[in-house]
Design a protein around this motif. Structure first.
Motif, mmCIF file in Angstrom:
data_model
loop_
_atom_site.group_PDB
_atom_site.id
_atom_site.type_symbol
_atom_site.label_atom_id
_atom_site.label_comp_id
_atom_site.label_asym_id
_atom_site.label_seq_id
_atom_site.Cartn_x
_atom_site.Cartn_y
_atom_site.Cartn_z
ATOM 1 N N UNK A 20 4.458 -4.196 18.479
ATOM 2 C CA UNK A 20 5.525 -3.527 19.199
ATOM 3 C C UNK A 20 6.175 -2.361 18.489
ATOM 4 N N UNK A 21 5.635 -1.945 17.334
ATOM 5 C CA UNK A 21 6.217 -0.825 16.584
ATOM 6 C C UNK A 21 5.432 0.446 16.914
ATOM 7 N N UNK A 22 5.968 1.251 17.813
ATOM 8 C CA UNK A 22 5.261 2.458 18.236
ATOM 9 C C UNK A 22 5.396 3.572 17.203
ATOM 10 N N UNK A 23 6.607 3.789 16.726
ATOM 11 C CA UNK A 23 6.844 4.868 15.765
ATOM 12 C C UNK A 23 6.746 4.306 14.348
ATOM 13 N N UNK A 24 5.933 4.951 13.526
ATOM 14 C CA UNK A 24 5.674 4.456 12.173
ATOM 15 C C UNK A 24 5.708 5.620 11.187
ATOM 16 N N UNK A 25 6.304 5.383 10.023
ATOM 17 C CA UNK A 25 6.371 6.382 8.965
ATOM 18 C C UNK A 25 5.721 5.777 7.722
ATOM 19 N N UNK A 26 4.615 6.350 7.292
ATOM 20 C CA UNK A 26 3.847 5.840 6.152
ATOM 21 C C UNK A 26 4.224 6.595 4.879
ATOM 22 N N UNK A 27 4.513 5.833 3.823
ATOM 23 C CA UNK A 27 4.772 6.409 2.511
ATOM 24 C C UNK A 27 3.981 5.618 1.469
ATOM 25 N N UNK A 28 3.928 6.149 0.239
ATOM 26 C CA UNK A 28 3.345 5.428 -0.889
ATOM 27 C C UNK A 28 4.377 5.346 -2.004
ATOM 28 N N UNK A 29 3.902 5.094 -3.206
ATOM 29 C CA UNK A 29 4.824 4.988 -4.351
ATOM 30 C C UNK A 29 4.894 6.277 -5.153
ATOM 31 N N UNK A 30 4.194 7.319 -4.717
ATOM 32 C CA UNK A 30 3.981 8.492 -5.559
ATOM 33 C C UNK A 30 5.138 9.472 -5.608
ATOM 34 N N UNK A 31 6.180 9.297 -4.796
ATOM 35 C CA UNK A 31 7.185 10.344 -4.657
ATOM 36 C C UNK A 31 8.598 9.784 -4.762
ATOM 37 N N UNK A 90 14.537 3.193 15.207
ATOM 38 C CA UNK A 90 13.406 3.099 16.131
ATOM 39 C C UNK A 90 12.065 3.251 15.435
ATOM 40 N N UNK A 91 12.075 3.540 14.136
ATOM 41 C CA UNK A 91 10.836 3.799 13.396
ATOM 42 C C UNK A 91 10.638 2.750 12.319
ATOM 43 N N UNK A 92 9.412 2.272 12.179
ATOM 44 C CA UNK A 92 9.054 1.310 11.140
ATOM 45 C C UNK A 92 8.603 2.078 9.896
ATOM 46 N N UNK A 120 10.903 -2.493 8.476
ATOM 47 C CA UNK A 120 10.059 -2.089 7.357
ATOM 48 C C UNK A 120 8.812 -2.968 7.317
ATOM 49 N N UNK A 121 7.751 -2.416 6.756
ATOM 50 C CA UNK A 121 6.495 -3.156 6.604
ATOM 51 C C UNK A 121 5.879 -2.801 5.258
ATOM 52 N N UNK A 122 5.472 -3.823 4.507
ATOM 53 C CA UNK A 122 4.745 -3.631 3.257
ATOM 54 C C UNK A 122 3.263 -3.855 3.523
ATOM 55 N N UNK A 123 2.424 -2.946 3.022
ATOM 56 C CA UNK A 123 0.984 -3.028 3.263
ATOM 57 C C UNK A 123 0.245 -3.040 1.925
ATOM 58 N N UNK A 124 0.027 -4.230 1.336
ATOM 59 C CA UNK A 124 -0.696 -4.319 0.059
ATOM 60 C C UNK A 124 -2.184 -4.056 0.259
ATOM 61 N N UNK A 125 -2.822 -3.500 -0.775
ATOM 62 C CA UNK A 125 -4.215 -3.089 -0.648
ATOM 63 C C UNK A 125 -5.183 -4.256 -0.594
#
Length: 230
Positions: free
Chosen positions: A104-115, A11-13, A58-63
């Motif tokens: 339509x993606x209500x729940x979202x979990x943001x991460x980076x490459x640092x961990x 349920x989470x992107x 999943x979603x990729x967000x390039x700068x």
């Protein structure tokens, strides 16, 4: 916090905010020069591993456009891509958050490459927390964050102390002021300095995942130390 319902992951992107290796890890580049780009590429592939293992969207967000071009050659065309927009990371997260909510993606979990310590269990704990909380935060040992999850639209994040040792504290205060129910995960190490990178030898040395094994082998051979280069 222990994960209770892995099905909530669907349920989470999971959103990866990233730059191409040559443009990321500038603090690290100050101490190890061009080797920082090699380190960043290893870290990117560790994050790609997390994205590939995620059971939900999943979603990729390039700068920027350059980063988007680098990314497009390395991911499936079926993956969602939302370019970042904004003056700082807070504004960029706001933009990606709003765009995904419109899709339509209500729940979202943001991460980076640092961990590279992130794993499926930790990410599923974050998704599970969003079933009962408005926001979930994964603290970094240095006072930043390694993960930010939300089930609403983020208010303006642009004025927070991004890339500082007080970011986690500021985010907690920010969410408390909103009256949001907040979950806090266990703290993990992120990679900003040579010392952080060197410490990964202990973290990824026994990790069975291929990208982590490759990172561990590079570190074990001292590939990250400028003095060992020809």
């Amino acid at each position: 916090m222990e994960n209770r319902n892995p099905d909530r992951a669907t349920e989470s992107c999971l959103v990866l905010m990233l730059k191409s290796p040559g443009r990321s890890k500038q603090r690290l580049a100050a101490s190890i020069g061009p080797l920082a780009a090699i380190a960043a590429e290893h870290l990117c592939y560790c994050a790609f591993e997390d994205m590939a293992a995620w059971p939900g969207p999943v979603c990729f967000a390039p700068a920027d456009e350059h980063d988007g071009g680098w990314l497009a050659a390395r991911i499936s065309p079926a993956d969602a891509v939302v370019p970042q927009r904004g003056r700082n990371l807070g504004e960029r997260i706001n933009h990606v958050n709003r765009t995904l909510r419109m899709r339509g993606f209500e729940r979202q979990i943001f991460i980076g490459i640092d961990c590279p310590e992130l794993d499926e269990r930790y990410l599923e704990q974050a998704a599970d927390a969003l079933g009962d909380h408005d926001v979930v935060l994964g603290p970094a040992l240095d006072g930043g964050v390694v993960l930010m999850g939300v089930r609403h639209e983020w208010p303006d994040l642009g004025e927070l102390a991004w890339s500082s040792t007080r970011l986690m504290a500021d985010l907690e205060q920010f969410c408390n002021a909103l009256g949001w129910r907040m979950a806090r995960l266990a703290p993990l190490a992120d990679v900003d300095t040579f010392e952080d990178l060197d410490a990964l030898k202990r973290v990824v040395g026994e990790d069975a995942r291929p990208a982590r094994r490759a990172l561990g082998a590079w570190l074990a051979n001292d590939g990250h130390r400028p003095e060992t280069q020809p």
